[in-house]
Design a protein around this motif. Sequence first.
Motif, PDB file in Angstrom:
ATOM      1  N   LEU A 156       0.811  -1.223   0.000  1.00 36.97           N
ATOM      2  CA  LEU A 156       0.000   0.000   0.000  1.00 36.97           C
ATOM      3  C   LEU A 156       0.844   1.274   0.000  1.00 36.97           C
ATOM      4  O   LEU A 156       0.294   2.368   0.094  1.00 36.97           O
ATOM      5  CB  LEU A 156      -0.928   0.020   1.226  1.00 36.97           C
ATOM      6  CG  LEU A 156      -1.957  -1.082   1.318  1.00 36.97           C
ATOM      7  CD1 LEU A 156      -2.716  -0.990   2.631  1.00 36.97           C
ATOM      8  CD2 LEU A 156      -2.913  -1.015   0.140  1.00 36.97           C
ATOM      9  N   GLU A 157       2.156   1.146  -0.101  1.00 33.10           N
ATOM     10  CA  GLU A 157       3.020   2.307   0.078  1.00 33.10           C
ATOM     11  C   GLU A 157       2.678   3.471  -0.845  1.00 33.10           C
ATOM     12  O   GLU A 157       2.513   4.607  -0.375  1.00 33.10           O
ATOM     13  CB  GLU A 157       4.492   1.939  -0.087  1.00 33.10           C
ATOM     14  CG  GLU A 157       5.388   3.141   0.195  1.00 33.10           C
ATOM     15  CD  GLU A 157       6.857   2.802   0.274  1.00 33.10           C
ATOM     16  OE1 GLU A 157       7.637   3.748   0.503  1.00 33.10           O
ATOM     17  OE2 GLU A 157       7.243   1.630   0.113  1.00 33.10           O
ATOM     18  N   ALA A 158       2.563   3.243  -2.125  1.00 28.71           N
ATOM     19  CA  ALA A 158       2.287   4.352  -3.056  1.00 28.71           C
ATOM     20  C   ALA A 158       0.939   5.004  -2.747  1.00 28.71           C
ATOM     21  O   ALA A 158       0.828   6.241  -2.684  1.00 28.71           O
ATOM     22  CB  ALA A 158       2.330   3.863  -4.497  1.00 28.71           C
ATOM     23  N   GLU A 159      -0.075   4.190  -2.523  1.00 26.39           N
ATOM     24  CA  GLU A 159      -1.398   4.726  -2.214  1.00 26.39           C
ATOM     25  C   GLU A 159      -1.386   5.485  -0.883  1.00 26.39           C
ATOM     26  O   GLU A 159      -1.968   6.569  -0.766  1.00 26.39           O
ATOM     27  CB  GLU A 159      -2.420   3.593  -2.162  1.00 26.39           C
ATOM     28  CG  GLU A 159      -3.836   4.075  -1.940  1.00 26.39           C
ATOM     29  CD  GLU A 159      -4.850   2.944  -1.914  1.00 26.39           C
ATOM     30  OE1 GLU A 159      -6.039   3.249  -1.646  1.00 26.39           O
ATOM     31  OE2 GLU A 159      -4.499   1.769  -2.150  1.00 26.39           O
ATOM     32  N   ALA A 160      -0.722   4.927   0.114  1.00 24.81           N
ATOM     33  CA  ALA A 160      -0.668   5.575   1.433  1.00 24.81           C
ATOM     34  C   ALA A 160       0.100   6.893   1.352  1.00 24.81           C
ATOM     35  O   ALA A 160      -0.326   7.898   1.922  1.00 24.81           O
ATOM     36  CB  ALA A 160      -0.023   4.642   2.452  1.00 24.81           C
ATOM     37  N   ARG A 161       1.231   6.914   0.649  1.00 18.90           N
ATOM     38  CA  ARG A 161       1.988   8.169   0.499  1.00 18.90           C
ATOM     39  C   ARG A 161       1.143   9.229  -0.197  1.00 18.90           C
ATOM     40  O   ARG A 161       1.144  10.392   0.189  1.00 18.90           O
ATOM     41  CB  ARG A 161       3.291   7.936  -0.259  1.00 18.90           C
ATOM     42  CG  ARG A 161       4.336   7.247   0.587  1.00 18.90           C
ATOM     43  CD  ARG A 161       5.746   7.403   0.060  1.00 18.90           C
ATOM     44  NE  ARG A 161       6.659   6.568   0.813  1.00 18.90           N
ATOM     45  CZ  ARG A 161       7.189   6.894   1.990  1.00 18.90           C
ATOM     46  NH1 ARG A 161       6.878   8.039   2.542  1.00 18.90           N
ATOM     47  NH2 ARG A 161       8.007   6.087   2.616  1.00 18.90           N
ATOM     48  N   GLY A 162       0.406   8.832  -1.215  1.00 24.41           N
ATOM     49  CA  GLY A 162      -0.468   9.764  -1.920  1.00 24.41           C
ATOM     50  C   GLY A 162      -1.561  10.302  -1.012  1.00 24.41           C
ATOM     51  O   GLY A 162      -1.839  11.508  -1.001  1.00 24.41           O
ATOM     52  N   LEU A 163      -2.171   9.421  -0.239  1.00 20.46           N
ATOM     53  CA  LEU A 163      -3.231   9.841   0.678  1.00 20.46           C
ATOM     54  C   LEU A 163      -2.685  10.804   1.730  1.00 20.46           C
ATOM     55  O   LEU A 163      -3.282  11.850   1.988  1.00 20.46           O
ATOM     56  CB  LEU A 163      -3.867   8.627   1.353  1.00 20.46           C
ATOM     57  CG  LEU A 163      -4.899   8.944   2.439  1.00 20.46           C
ATOM     58  CD1 LEU A 163      -6.096   9.699   1.858  1.00 20.46           C
ATOM     59  CD2 LEU A 163      -5.344   7.663   3.135  1.00 20.46           C
ATOM     60  N   LEU A 164      -1.558  10.466   2.337  1.00 22.97           N
ATOM     61  CA  LEU A 164      -0.990  11.324   3.372  1.00 22.97           C
ATOM     62  C   LEU A 164      -0.601  12.691   2.807  1.00 22.97           C
ATOM     63  O   LEU A 164      -0.837  13.721   3.450  1.00 22.97           O
ATOM     64  CB  LEU A 164       0.215  10.658   4.037  1.00 22.97           C
ATOM     65  CG  LEU A 164      -0.080   9.382   4.827  1.00 22.97           C
ATOM     66  CD1 LEU A 164       1.200   8.834   5.443  1.00 22.97           C
ATOM     67  CD2 LEU A 164      -1.131   9.598   5.879  1.00 22.97           C
ATOM     68  N   ALA A 165      -0.037  12.714   1.617  1.00 27.72           N
ATOM     69  CA  ALA A 165       0.333  13.989   0.992  1.00 27.72           C
ATOM     70  C   ALA A 165      -0.904  14.830   0.727  1.00 27.72           C
ATOM     71  O   ALA A 165      -0.925  16.038   0.982  1.00 27.72           O
ATOM     72  CB  ALA A 165       1.111  13.739  -0.300  1.00 27.72           C
ATOM     73  N   SER A 166      -1.947  14.196   0.241  1.00 24.49           N
ATOM     74  CA  SER A 166      -3.196  14.905  -0.051  1.00 24.49           C
ATOM     75  C   SER A 166      -3.832  15.441   1.227  1.00 24.49           C
ATOM     76  O   SER A 166      -4.277  16.589   1.292  1.00 24.49           O
ATOM     77  CB  SER A 166      -4.128  13.949  -0.803  1.00 24.49           C
ATOM     78  OG  SER A 166      -5.454  14.179  -0.531  1.00 24.49           O
ATOM     79  N   LEU A 167      -3.871  14.625   2.271  1.00 23.73           N
ATOM     80  CA  LEU A 167      -4.439  15.068   3.547  1.00 23.73           C
ATOM     81  C   LEU A 167      -3.620  16.215   4.134  1.00 23.73           C
ATOM     82  O   LEU A 167      -4.180  17.203   4.617  1.00 23.73           O
ATOM     83  CB  LEU A 167      -4.495  13.910   4.540  1.00 23.73           C
ATOM     84  CG  LEU A 167      -5.514  12.820   4.249  1.00 23.73           C
ATOM     85  CD1 LEU A 167      -5.308  11.635   5.187  1.00 23.73           C
ATOM     86  CD2 LEU A 167      -6.926  13.351   4.350  1.00 23.73           C
ATOM     87  N   ALA A 168      -2.313  16.099   4.080  1.00 26.72           N
ATOM     88  CA  ALA A 168      -1.446  17.141   4.636  1.00 26.72           C
ATOM     89  C   ALA A 168      -1.627  18.458   3.893  1.00 26.72           C
ATOM     90  O   ALA A 168      -1.588  19.528   4.498  1.00 26.72           O
ATOM     91  CB  ALA A 168       0.011  16.696   4.586  1.00 26.72           C
ATOM     92  N   ALA A 169      -1.852  18.384   2.595  1.00 24.86           N
ATOM     93  CA  ALA A 169      -2.009  19.598   1.794  1.00 24.86           C
ATOM     94  C   ALA A 169      -3.325  20.309   2.069  1.00 24.86           C
ATOM     95  O   ALA A 169      -3.402  21.535   2.007  1.00 24.86           O
ATOM     96  CB  ALA A 169      -1.894  19.253   0.309  1.00 24.86           C
ATOM     97  N   GLU A 170      -4.360  19.558   2.377  1.00 18.73           N
ATOM     98  CA  GLU A 170      -5.679  20.180   2.531  1.00 18.73           C
ATOM     99  C   GLU A 170      -6.186  20.280   3.961  1.00 18.73           C
ATOM    100  O   GLU A 170      -7.158  20.969   4.217  1.00 18.73           O
ATOM    101  CB  GLU A 170      -6.709  19.449   1.666  1.00 18.73           C
ATOM    102  CG  GLU A 170      -6.853  17.974   1.995  1.00 18.73           C
ATOM    103  CD  GLU A 170      -7.656  17.202   0.965  1.00 18.73           C
ATOM    104  OE1 GLU A 170      -8.584  16.483   1.388  1.00 18.73           O
ATOM    105  OE2 GLU A 170      -7.348  17.304  -0.227  1.00 18.73           O
ATOM    106  N   MET A 171      -5.517  19.635   4.920  1.00 19.97           N
ATOM    107  CA  MET A 171      -6.029  19.658   6.286  1.00 19.97           C
ATOM    108  C   MET A 171      -5.606  20.940   7.010  1.00 19.97           C
ATOM    109  O   MET A 171      -4.499  21.430   6.811  1.00 19.97           O
ATOM    110  CB  MET A 171      -5.569  18.431   7.061  1.00 19.97           C
ATOM    111  CG  MET A 171      -4.111  18.409   7.427  1.00 19.97           C
ATOM    112  SD  MET A 171      -3.720  16.849   8.254  1.00 19.97           S
ATOM    113  CE  MET A 171      -2.158  17.294   8.986  1.00 19.97           C
ATOM    114  N   PRO A 172      -6.492  21.452   7.827  1.00 16.89           N
ATOM    115  CA  PRO A 172      -6.090  22.588   8.670  1.00 16.89           C
ATOM    116  C   PRO A 172      -5.138  22.070   9.750  1.00 16.89           C
ATOM    117  O   PRO A 172      -5.044  20.856   9.975  1.00 16.89           O
ATOM    118  CB  PRO A 172      -7.408  23.065   9.283  1.00 16.89           C
ATOM    119  CG  PRO A 172      -8.286  21.870   9.258  1.00 16.89           C
ATOM    120  CD  PRO A 172      -7.865  21.053   8.055  1.00 16.89           C
TER     121      PRO A 172
END
Length: 161
Positions: free
Chosen positions: A49-65
Amino acid sequence: MMRAPLVVTAVLPAALQGRAEGLRRAHYPAERNQVPAHVTLLRALPPSLEAEARGLLASLAAEMPPVPATLAGVMDLGTGTALAIDSPAMLDLRALIAERFHGMLTLQDQGEPRLHVTVQNKVLRAEAKALQAALAVTFRAERFTFAGLAMHRWLGGPWED
């Protein structure tokens, strides 16, 4: 290395990270102190799941307050000691990540964690109780904001980012 499980952590702000590292160096058995102080969100995502997890974490970090939290107290781990963290917002974020990987989580990762930073582990109970008593004397609750999310490969001792 590609078969190593993935650990997802919440990143502490620099000042709190430094204090936790100092406590860990002073009280964690040296032969077991192989990773930096951290707040574990998920302990063992499958490496596939590494690629998917890295993508999810990057996306969350970019949009989360910014995610607020409180250093809430000294936590008894039985044969260790931790600093307890209260953060409903981080637990919500962690639940979102866990939901995304539902069906792929270990039993331990299926439950809701008690957020904390371990500063001592696998010592005699009396030693743990003594540190908890000493820390309780000077402990003050402290509000902070998490600095982000991170993912590491667990290599059976140290980990790799």
